[in-house]
Design a protein around this motif. Structure first.
Motif, PDB file in Angstrom:
ATOM      1  N   UNK A 203       0.816  -1.212   0.000  1.00 49.57           N
ATOM      2  CA  UNK A 203       0.000   0.000   0.000  1.00 49.57           C
ATOM      3  C   UNK A 203       0.853   1.267   0.000  1.00 49.57           C
ATOM      4  N   UNK A 204       2.023   1.196   0.587  1.00 48.17           N
ATOM      5  CA  UNK A 204       2.875   2.375   0.667  1.00 48.17           C
ATOM      6  C   UNK A 204       3.278   2.877  -0.716  1.00 48.17           C
ATOM      7  N   UNK A 205       3.460   1.952  -1.660  1.00 46.53           N
ATOM      8  CA  UNK A 205       3.864   2.333  -3.018  1.00 46.53           C
ATOM      9  C   UNK A 205       2.768   3.099  -3.747  1.00 46.53           C
ATOM     10  N   UNK A 206       1.500   2.879  -3.371  1.00 43.24           N
ATOM     11  CA  UNK A 206       0.373   3.488  -4.072  1.00 43.24           C
ATOM     12  C   UNK A 206      -0.318   4.562  -3.243  1.00 43.24           C
ATOM     13  N   UNK A 207       0.219   4.857  -2.091  1.00 42.66           N
ATOM     14  CA  UNK A 207      -0.381   5.848  -1.206  1.00 42.66           C
ATOM     15  C   UNK A 207       0.052   7.257  -1.586  1.00 42.66           C
ATOM     16  N   UNK A 208      -0.901   8.172  -1.589  1.00 41.85           N
ATOM     17  CA  UNK A 208      -0.633   9.573  -1.919  1.00 41.85           C
ATOM     18  C   UNK A 208      -1.218  10.445  -0.821  1.00 41.85           C
ATOM     19  N   UNK A 209      -0.444  11.392  -0.327  1.00 41.22           N
ATOM     20  CA  UNK A 209      -0.918  12.292   0.711  1.00 41.22           C
ATOM     21  C   UNK A 209      -1.133  13.698   0.183  1.00 41.22           C
ATOM     22  N   UNK A 210      -1.571  14.586   1.078  1.00 38.64           N
ATOM     23  CA  UNK A 210      -1.781  15.984   0.701  1.00 38.64           C
ATOM     24  C   UNK A 210      -0.448  16.732   0.786  1.00 38.64           C
ATOM     25  N   UNK A 211       0.426  16.454  -0.183  1.00 38.02           N
ATOM     26  CA  UNK A 211       1.763  17.033  -0.186  1.00 38.02           C
ATOM     27  C   UNK A 211       2.200  17.264  -1.629  1.00 38.02           C
ATOM     28  N   UNK A 212       3.499  17.386  -1.830  1.00 36.68           N
ATOM     29  CA  UNK A 212       4.017  17.675  -3.174  1.00 36.68           C
ATOM     30  C   UNK A 212       3.760  16.528  -4.147  1.00 36.68           C
ATOM     31  N   UNK A 213       3.540  15.308  -3.632  1.00 38.18           N
ATOM     32  CA  UNK A 213       3.194  14.198  -4.512  1.00 38.18           C
ATOM     33  C   UNK A 213       1.875  14.467  -5.227  1.00 38.18           C
ATOM     34  N   UNK A 214       0.855  14.887  -4.480  1.00 34.57           N
ATOM     35  CA  UNK A 214      -0.442  15.180  -5.074  1.00 34.57           C
ATOM     36  C   UNK A 214      -0.349  16.359  -6.040  1.00 34.57           C
ATOM     37  N   UNK A 215       0.426  17.382  -5.658  1.00 32.05           N
ATOM     38  CA  UNK A 215       0.608  18.535  -6.545  1.00 32.05           C
ATOM     39  C   UNK A 215       1.281  18.118  -7.847  1.00 32.05           C
ATOM     40  N   UNK A 216       2.272  17.228  -7.760  1.00 24.94           N
ATOM     41  CA  UNK A 216       2.963  16.730  -8.943  1.00 24.94           C
ATOM     42  C   UNK A 216       2.008  15.962  -9.851  1.00 24.94           C
ATOM     43  N   UNK A 217       1.151  15.132  -9.262  1.00 26.12           N
ATOM     44  CA  UNK A 217       0.202  14.340 -10.045  1.00 26.12           C
ATOM     45  C   UNK A 217      -0.780  15.240 -10.775  1.00 26.12           C
ATOM     46  N   UNK A 218      -1.353  16.217 -10.073  1.00 24.70           N
ATOM     47  CA  UNK A 218      -2.342  17.109 -10.685  1.00 24.70           C
ATOM     48  C   UNK A 218      -1.712  17.948 -11.787  1.00 24.70           C
ATOM     49  N   UNK A 219      -0.533  18.516 -11.499  1.00 26.18           N
ATOM     50  CA  UNK A 219       0.150  19.353 -12.499  1.00 26.18           C
ATOM     51  C   UNK A 219       0.513  18.541 -13.739  1.00 26.18           C
TER      52      UNK A 219
END
Length: 318
Positions: A203-219
Protein backbone atom coordinates in the motif's frame (compact mmCIF):
# COMPACT_ATOMS: atom_id res chain seq x y z
CA UNK A 1 7.45 8.14 -5.09
CA UNK A 2 6.96 4.82 -6.90
CA UNK A 3 7.29 5.66 -10.59
CA UNK A 4 4.44 3.51 -11.91
CA UNK A 5 1.94 4.76 -9.32
CA UNK A 6 2.78 8.33 -10.39
CA UNK A 7 2.35 7.42 -14.07
CA UNK A 8 -0.91 5.59 -13.42
CA UNK A 9 -2.49 8.39 -11.37
CA UNK A 10 -1.43 11.20 -13.70
CA UNK A 11 -2.69 9.30 -16.76
CA UNK A 12 -6.11 8.49 -15.31
CA UNK A 13 -6.50 12.03 -13.97
CA UNK A 14 -5.42 13.36 -17.38
CA UNK A 15 -8.26 11.38 -18.97
CA UNK A 16 -10.68 12.99 -16.50
CA UNK A 17 -9.48 16.45 -17.55
CA UNK A 18 -9.99 15.72 -21.27
CA UNK A 19 -13.35 13.91 -21.00
CA UNK A 20 -15.54 17.06 -20.75
CA UNK A 21 -13.93 18.52 -23.89
CA UNK A 22 -14.46 15.22 -25.71
CA UNK A 23 -18.15 15.11 -24.79
CA UNK A 24 -18.68 18.77 -25.64
CA UNK A 25 -16.60 19.26 -28.80
CA UNK A 26 -16.70 15.76 -30.31
CA UNK A 27 -20.05 14.47 -29.13
CA UNK A 28 -20.86 10.97 -30.36
CA UNK A 29 -17.51 10.45 -32.10
CA UNK A 30 -16.65 7.62 -29.69
CA UNK A 31 -19.09 5.48 -31.68
CA UNK A 32 -16.64 5.52 -34.62
CA UNK A 33 -14.01 3.72 -32.56
CA UNK A 34 -13.26 0.25 -33.98
CA UNK A 35 -10.77 -2.51 -33.17
CA UNK A 36 -8.16 -1.13 -35.58
CA UNK A 37 -8.26 2.34 -34.04
CA UNK A 38 -8.25 0.91 -30.51
CA UNK A 39 -5.20 -1.18 -31.37
CA UNK A 40 -3.27 1.82 -32.64
CA UNK A 41 -4.28 3.85 -29.58
CA UNK A 42 -2.97 1.04 -27.38
CA UNK A 43 0.36 1.11 -29.27
CA UNK A 44 0.43 4.90 -29.00
CA UNK A 45 -0.13 4.74 -25.24
CA UNK A 46 2.66 2.20 -24.80
CA UNK A 47 5.23 3.76 -27.16
CA UNK A 48 4.35 7.38 -26.43
CA UNK A 49 3.65 7.24 -22.70
CA UNK A 50 4.07 4.10 -20.58
CA UNK A 51 7.50 2.91 -21.70
CA UNK A 52 9.27 6.24 -22.41
CA UNK A 53 7.95 7.91 -19.26
CA UNK A 54 9.06 4.97 -17.12
CA UNK A 55 12.52 5.16 -18.70
CA UNK A 56 12.59 8.94 -18.28
CA UNK A 57 11.66 9.03 -14.60
CA UNK A 58 14.14 6.31 -13.68
CA UNK A 59 16.83 7.99 -15.79
CA UNK A 60 16.07 11.33 -14.18
CA UNK A 61 16.48 9.73 -10.76
CA UNK A 62 20.04 8.70 -11.69
CA UNK A 63 21.09 12.03 -13.29
CA UNK A 64 19.98 15.68 -13.04
CA UNK A 65 17.09 17.71 -14.43
CA UNK A 66 19.22 19.57 -16.98
CA UNK A 67 21.01 16.41 -18.12
CA UNK A 68 17.70 14.59 -18.46
CA UNK A 69 16.10 17.20 -20.67
CA UNK A 70 19.17 17.39 -22.93
CA UNK A 71 18.15 14.01 -24.33
CA UNK A 72 14.83 15.48 -25.43
CA UNK A 73 16.85 17.44 -27.99
CA UNK A 74 17.90 14.13 -29.56
CA UNK A 75 14.25 13.23 -30.24
CA UNK A 76 13.80 15.56 -33.25
CA UNK A 77 16.93 14.17 -34.90
CA UNK A 78 15.79 10.56 -34.45
CA UNK A 79 12.26 11.50 -35.53
CA UNK A 80 13.55 13.32 -38.59
CA UNK A 81 15.59 10.32 -39.76
CA UNK A 82 12.78 7.88 -38.97
CA UNK A 83 10.19 9.99 -40.82
CA UNK A 84 12.43 10.11 -43.89
CA UNK A 85 12.87 6.33 -43.81
CA UNK A 86 9.09 5.84 -43.49
CA UNK A 87 8.34 8.34 -46.27
CA UNK A 88 6.51 10.77 -43.96
CA UNK A 89 8.99 13.61 -44.46
CA UNK A 90 10.45 14.80 -47.77
CA UNK A 91 14.20 15.28 -48.06
CA UNK A 92 15.18 17.73 -50.79
CA UNK A 93 18.85 18.47 -50.19
CA UNK A 94 19.25 20.37 -53.47
CA UNK A 95 16.54 22.86 -52.56
CA UNK A 96 17.01 25.76 -50.17
CA UNK A 97 14.15 24.74 -47.91
CA UNK A 98 15.26 21.10 -47.71
CA UNK A 99 18.82 22.07 -46.87
CA UNK A 100 17.64 24.50 -44.19
CA UNK A 101 15.59 21.76 -42.51
CA UNK A 102 18.49 19.31 -42.41
CA UNK A 103 21.04 21.88 -41.28
CA UNK A 104 18.63 23.25 -38.66
CA UNK A 105 18.06 19.79 -37.16
CA UNK A 106 21.81 19.15 -37.01
CA UNK A 107 22.53 22.57 -35.50
CA UNK A 108 19.91 21.98 -32.78
CA UNK A 109 21.53 18.64 -32.02
CA UNK A 110 24.96 20.30 -31.92
CA UNK A 111 23.72 22.99 -29.55
CA UNK A 112 22.37 20.38 -27.14
CA UNK A 113 25.69 18.53 -27.26
CA UNK A 114 27.51 21.79 -26.57
CA UNK A 115 25.41 22.33 -23.45
CA UNK A 116 26.09 18.75 -22.37
CA UNK A 117 29.82 18.45 -23.11
CA UNK A 118 31.27 21.94 -22.64
CA UNK A 119 31.00 23.75 -19.33
CA UNK A 120 33.36 26.70 -19.24
CA UNK A 121 33.20 29.26 -16.48
CA UNK A 122 30.40 28.88 -13.94
CA UNK A 123 28.09 31.84 -13.50
CA UNK A 124 26.54 32.35 -10.08
CA UNK A 125 23.83 34.87 -10.81
CA UNK A 126 21.44 33.91 -7.98
CA UNK A 127 21.01 31.56 -5.06
CA UNK A 128 18.88 28.43 -5.55
CA UNK A 129 15.35 28.70 -4.16
CA UNK A 130 14.90 25.10 -2.94
CA UNK A 131 18.52 24.03 -2.59
CA UNK A 132 17.96 22.55 0.87
CA UNK A 133 15.26 20.21 -0.46
CA UNK A 134 16.92 18.89 -3.58
CA UNK A 135 20.51 18.36 -2.49
CA UNK A 136 21.58 15.08 -1.04
CA UNK A 137 23.73 14.58 2.02
CA UNK A 138 26.97 15.02 0.08
CA UNK A 139 25.79 18.28 -1.49
CA UNK A 140 25.32 16.96 -5.04
CA UNK A 141 22.09 17.38 -6.97
CA UNK A 142 20.91 14.19 -8.69
CA UNK A 143 21.70 10.47 -8.49
CA UNK A 144 24.89 8.45 -8.49
CA UNK A 145 24.32 5.99 -11.37
CA UNK A 146 25.15 8.34 -14.22
CA UNK A 147 25.84 5.66 -16.86
CA UNK A 148 22.63 3.76 -16.10
CA UNK A 149 20.66 6.98 -16.16
CA UNK A 150 22.21 7.97 -19.50
CA UNK A 151 21.23 4.65 -21.08
CA UNK A 152 17.67 4.93 -19.74
CA UNK A 153 17.31 8.48 -21.08
CA UNK A 154 18.67 7.41 -24.46
CA UNK A 155 16.09 4.62 -24.60
CA UNK A 156 13.36 7.10 -23.71
CA UNK A 157 14.49 9.39 -26.52
CA UNK A 158 14.41 6.62 -29.14
CA UNK A 159 10.97 5.45 -28.00
CA UNK A 160 9.58 8.97 -28.27
CA UNK A 161 10.96 9.23 -31.79
CA UNK A 162 8.83 6.21 -32.76
CA UNK A 163 5.74 7.70 -31.13
CA UNK A 164 5.36 10.59 -33.60
CA UNK A 165 5.00 8.41 -36.73
CA UNK A 166 2.53 6.35 -34.68
CA UNK A 167 0.54 9.56 -34.08
CA UNK A 168 0.30 10.04 -37.85
CA UNK A 169 -1.26 6.58 -38.14
CA UNK A 170 -3.63 7.27 -35.24
CA UNK A 171 -4.90 10.42 -36.95
CA UNK A 172 -5.60 8.42 -40.12
CA UNK A 173 -7.61 5.67 -38.44
CA UNK A 174 -9.28 7.86 -35.77
CA UNK A 175 -8.98 11.61 -36.47
CA UNK A 176 -10.82 12.87 -33.36
CA UNK A 177 -8.11 14.50 -31.27
CA UNK A 178 -9.97 14.85 -27.94
CA UNK A 179 -11.23 11.29 -27.88
CA UNK A 180 -7.83 10.01 -29.05
CA UNK A 181 -6.09 11.90 -26.25
CA UNK A 182 -8.60 10.74 -23.63
CA UNK A 183 -8.43 7.08 -24.68
CA UNK A 184 -4.63 7.20 -24.84
CA UNK A 185 -4.58 8.46 -21.26
CA UNK A 186 -6.94 5.68 -20.12
CA UNK A 187 -4.93 2.97 -21.86
CA UNK A 188 -1.66 4.41 -20.56
CA UNK A 189 -3.09 4.39 -17.04
CA UNK A 190 -4.11 0.73 -17.32
CA UNK A 191 -0.72 -0.24 -18.73
CA UNK A 192 1.30 1.49 -16.03
CA UNK A 193 -1.06 0.20 -13.32
CA UNK A 194 -0.66 -3.40 -14.51
CA UNK A 195 3.14 -3.10 -14.64
CA UNK A 196 3.23 -1.38 -11.26
CA UNK A 197 1.11 -4.05 -9.56
CA UNK A 198 3.45 -6.75 -10.88
CA UNK A 199 6.41 -4.89 -9.39
CA UNK A 200 5.01 -3.66 -6.07
CA UNK A 201 1.75 -4.48 -4.31
CA UNK A 202 2.32 -2.86 -0.93
CA UNK A 203 0.00 0.00 0.00
CA UNK A 204 2.88 2.37 0.67
CA UNK A 205 3.86 2.33 -3.02
CA UNK A 206 0.37 3.49 -4.07
CA UNK A 207 -0.38 5.85 -1.21
CA UNK A 208 -0.63 9.57 -1.92
CA UNK A 209 -0.92 12.29 0.71
CA UNK A 210 -1.78 15.98 0.70
CA UNK A 211 1.76 17.03 -0.19
CA UNK A 212 4.02 17.68 -3.17
CA UNK A 213 3.19 14.20 -4.51
CA UNK A 214 -0.44 15.18 -5.07
CA UNK A 215 0.61 18.54 -6.54
CA UNK A 216 2.96 16.73 -8.94
CA UNK A 217 0.20 14.34 -10.05
CA UNK A 218 -2.34 17.11 -10.69
CA UNK A 219 0.15 19.35 -12.50
CA UNK A 220 1.57 16.57 -14.68
CA UNK A 221 -1.92 15.20 -15.42
CA UNK A 222 -3.29 18.57 -16.56
CA UNK A 223 -0.30 19.85 -18.54
CA UNK A 224 2.21 17.01 -18.94
CA UNK A 225 -0.38 14.43 -20.04
CA UNK A 226 -3.78 15.70 -21.23
CA UNK A 227 -2.70 19.04 -22.72
CA UNK A 228 0.49 17.51 -24.13
CA UNK A 229 -1.35 14.70 -25.94
CA UNK A 230 -3.86 17.07 -27.52
CA UNK A 231 -1.22 19.59 -28.57
CA UNK A 232 0.97 16.82 -30.01
CA UNK A 233 -1.91 15.50 -32.11
CA UNK A 234 -2.78 19.00 -33.30
CA UNK A 235 0.82 19.83 -34.28
CA UNK A 236 1.36 16.48 -36.04
CA UNK A 237 -1.92 16.88 -37.94
CA UNK A 238 -1.01 20.39 -39.15
CA UNK A 239 2.75 20.10 -39.75
CA UNK A 240 3.80 16.43 -39.76
CA UNK A 241 5.72 14.24 -37.29
CA UNK A 242 8.97 16.27 -37.14
CA UNK A 243 7.61 19.77 -36.47
CA UNK A 244 6.62 19.28 -32.83
CA UNK A 245 9.77 17.41 -31.67
CA UNK A 246 11.93 20.26 -32.98
CA UNK A 247 10.59 22.44 -30.17
CA UNK A 248 11.86 19.93 -27.60
CA UNK A 249 15.24 21.60 -27.97
CA UNK A 250 13.81 24.72 -26.30
CA UNK A 251 13.11 22.67 -23.17
CA UNK A 252 16.88 22.34 -22.75
CA UNK A 253 17.15 26.11 -22.42
CA UNK A 254 14.14 26.50 -20.13
CA UNK A 255 15.15 23.62 -17.86
CA UNK A 256 18.73 24.85 -17.69
CA UNK A 257 17.57 28.24 -16.37
CA UNK A 258 14.97 26.77 -14.00
CA UNK A 259 17.44 24.15 -12.78
CA UNK A 260 19.90 26.90 -11.89
CA UNK A 261 17.21 29.08 -10.33
CA UNK A 262 15.38 26.43 -8.30
CA UNK A 263 17.72 23.46 -7.86
CA UNK A 264 21.14 25.10 -7.66
CA UNK A 265 22.50 23.47 -10.84
CA UNK A 266 25.39 25.27 -12.53
CA UNK A 267 24.74 27.86 -15.23
CA UNK A 268 27.88 28.01 -17.38
CA UNK A 269 29.25 29.84 -20.39
CA UNK A 270 28.94 26.62 -22.40
CA UNK A 271 25.25 26.30 -21.56
CA UNK A 272 24.60 29.86 -22.71
CA UNK A 273 26.51 29.35 -25.98
CA UNK A 274 24.70 26.06 -26.54
CA UNK A 275 21.35 27.77 -25.98
CA UNK A 276 22.16 30.33 -28.67
CA UNK A 277 23.06 27.51 -31.08
CA UNK A 278 19.79 25.71 -30.26
CA UNK A 279 17.74 28.81 -31.03
CA UNK A 280 19.64 29.32 -34.30
CA UNK A 281 19.07 25.73 -35.41
CA UNK A 282 15.38 25.87 -34.56
CA UNK A 283 14.98 29.08 -36.58
CA UNK A 284 16.71 27.49 -39.57
CA UNK A 285 14.44 24.43 -39.44
CA UNK A 286 11.27 26.54 -39.11
CA UNK A 287 12.45 28.72 -42.00
CA UNK A 288 12.93 25.67 -44.21
CA UNK A 289 9.59 24.17 -43.16
CA UNK A 290 7.74 27.42 -43.88
CA UNK A 291 9.38 27.70 -47.31
CA UNK A 292 8.52 24.08 -48.06
CA UNK A 293 4.87 24.63 -47.17
CA UNK A 294 4.80 27.79 -49.30
CA UNK A 295 6.24 25.92 -52.30
CA UNK A 296 3.73 23.08 -51.82
CA UNK A 297 0.78 25.47 -51.65
CA UNK A 298 2.02 27.45 -54.66
CA UNK A 299 2.53 24.35 -56.79
CA UNK A 300 -0.89 23.05 -55.72
CA UNK A 301 -2.62 26.28 -56.77
CA UNK A 302 -0.67 26.30 -60.06
CA UNK A 303 -1.80 22.75 -60.81
CA UNK A 304 -5.41 23.71 -60.12
CA UNK A 305 -5.13 26.67 -62.50
CA UNK A 306 -3.66 24.46 -65.24
CA UNK A 307 -6.45 21.92 -64.77
CA UNK A 308 -9.08 24.66 -65.04
CA UNK A 309 -7.38 26.05 -68.14
CA UNK A 310 -7.27 22.59 -69.72
CA UNK A 311 -10.94 22.03 -69.03
CA UNK A 312 -11.77 25.42 -70.55
CA UNK A 313 -9.76 24.68 -73.70
CA UNK A 314 -11.40 21.28 -74.14
CA UNK A 315 -14.83 22.84 -73.68
CA UNK A 316 -14.02 25.57 -76.20
CA UNK A 317 -12.66 23.10 -78.78
CA UNK A 318 -15.73 20.90 -78.48
Amino acid sequence: MFVFSLLCYRSILGAVFILPFSLLLESGKWKELDKNALGWLFVNAFVGYSLPMALYYNGLHDTTASFGVIFSSLTPLFTFVLSILLGMENLHLKSKEGGAKVVGALVCFGGALLISLYNGKELHLWSPVIQCITKSSNGVVGGHHHLRGTLLLLGECIRYAFSYPVLVKVLKVYPWKHWSSMLTCVLGGFQTCAIGILMRRDKLAWQVGWNIQLLTIVYSAALGTSAKYWLNLYAVEKRGPVFQPMFNTLSVVFTMVLGALLLGESLTVGSLLGSAVVFSGLYMYLYGKAKELHVTMTSGSSNEKLQCLGMSLRKYSS
